[in-house]
Design an enzyme around this catalytic site. Structure first.
Site, PDB file in Angstrom:
ATOM      1  N   LYS A 167      -4.198  -4.815   8.869  1.00 30.81           N
ATOM      2  CA  LYS A 167      -3.893  -5.261  10.241  1.00 30.81           C
ATOM      3  C   LYS A 167      -3.553  -4.073  11.129  1.00 30.81           C
ATOM      4  O   LYS A 167      -3.976  -4.002  12.295  1.00 30.81           O
ATOM      5  CB  LYS A 167      -2.733  -6.260  10.221  1.00 30.81           C
ATOM      6  CG  LYS A 167      -2.266  -6.721  11.604  1.00 30.81           C
ATOM      7  CD  LYS A 167      -3.377  -7.397  12.390  1.00 30.81           C
ATOM      8  CE  LYS A 167      -2.967  -7.717  13.826  1.00 30.81           C
ATOM      9  NZ  LYS A 167      -1.901  -8.702  13.945  1.00 30.81           N
ATOM     10  N   LYS A 170       4.344  -0.776  19.595  1.00 30.44           N
ATOM     11  CA  LYS A 170       4.871  -0.957  18.234  1.00 30.44           C
ATOM     12  C   LYS A 170       3.761  -0.796  17.208  1.00 30.44           C
ATOM     13  O   LYS A 170       3.898  -0.089  16.192  1.00 30.44           O
ATOM     14  CB  LYS A 170       5.493  -2.346  18.090  1.00 30.44           C
ATOM     15  CG  LYS A 170       6.046  -2.641  16.697  1.00 30.44           C
ATOM     16  CD  LYS A 170       6.012  -4.120  16.348  1.00 30.44           C
ATOM     17  CE  LYS A 170       4.614  -4.578  16.007  1.00 30.44           C
ATOM     18  NZ  LYS A 170       4.559  -5.949  15.444  1.00 30.44           N
TER      19      LYS A 170
END
Length: 288
Positions: free
Chosen positions: A168, A237
């Protein structure tokens, strides 16, 4: 009717929980703030008072924002009360946090599956997500009836949960580059007097037909950054997660520092910071 716990009812989580309710499951929902619970309870869910209550459902799914949220919710105390359950964590987290969560879950007798998702909120609500999953095979089997409702395909990547998060992280890093490539090319042709929307239509009918280009290209060309599907804060992030993983594996990411600067500029701008992360394109437009 099968019971499933669901923790974390943000933009993605709420749509996923609705999807499970619509599929006929008994969904036990928990969220740190109470507001998102109301429409789900009205749709047929039951509200859990604590994370432990949701985790005790047998199979529980979570979709929290970041490492800090995951560590705050999945404590030794909440996990001890859920021994024998399976926890499917669908958040995008750092590799270090995933490893620590696996240890914490194992100590409590809870099977941990990492299953981050690929797709925006409308796909979460319609069951069109791609899911990358890793963890104990028996736990994945127990979770499959729910994963098959939430996604169009689940990619099993073995028994080490951090591998799913690494994939991911890699996908998001590639997507971040897509946003910047679109920003640069759209800005270039606009300055030459060509309509950005026409350019994106040409681009996505010929060389780039994927959903990132058709979706984000339209948003950038039209400056249509609402509603927010994903925030710049979360984008930064994810970029930092990629940099951390690259440091661990000694992999070069030559453009990461430039992209970090663009995200930081986006977040320092009050107007851009409240928009979808694709609004990072406006930083490039301003640079000449």
């Amino acid at each position: 009717m099968t019971t499933v716990g669901f923790l974390g009812l943000g933009t993605m989580g709420a749509g996923m929980a609705h999807r499970l309710i619509d599929a006929g499951h008994d969904v036990l929902v928990w969220n740190r703030s109470s507001g998102p619970l109301e429409p789900l309870v009205a749709a047929g869910a039951r509200a859990a008072e604590t994370p432990a209550e949701a985790l005790r459902a047998g199979v529980a799914i979570s979709m929290l924002a970041n490492d800090a949220a995951a560590n705050a919710v999945f404590t030794d105390e909440s996990l001890r009360a859920a021994a024998g359950s399976v926890h499917v964590n669908m958040s995008t987290l750092s590799l270090d946090t995933v490893r620590k969560l696996v240890e914490r879950h194992n100590a409590a007798g809870v099977d941990y599956v990492a299953a981050p998702v690929l797709g925006r909120p409308h796909l979460a609500a319609s069951g069109g997500l791609n899911i990358v999953a890793a963890g104990p095979e028996a736990a994945l089997d127990r979770a499959e009836e729910f994963l098959s409702v939430l996604g169009k395909r689940t990619w099993r990547l073995g028994d080490q949960p951090e591998r799913a998060n690494l994939v991911k992280i890699g996908v998001n890093y590639n997507l971040i580059h897509t946003l910047q490539a679109l920003a640069e090319s759209v800005n270039l042709i606009e300055r030459g007097g060509v309509d950005g929307s026409v350019f994106v239509e040409i681009l996505t009918d010929a060389a780039y037909t994927g959903s990132a280009y058709t979706g984000y290209g339209k948003m950038i060309a039209e400056r249509g950054y609402l509603p927010v599907g994903f925030s710049a804060e979360l984008g930064l992030k994810d970029l930092n997660l990629a940099r951390s993983a690259a440091q661990e594996f000694r992999a070069a990411l030559p453009t990461a520092s430039v992209l970090t600067d663009i995200f930081e500029q986006t977040l320092q701008d009050e107007e851009l910071a409240r928009l979808d992360w694709s609004a990072m394109a406006e930083i490039t437009r301003r640079q000449g």
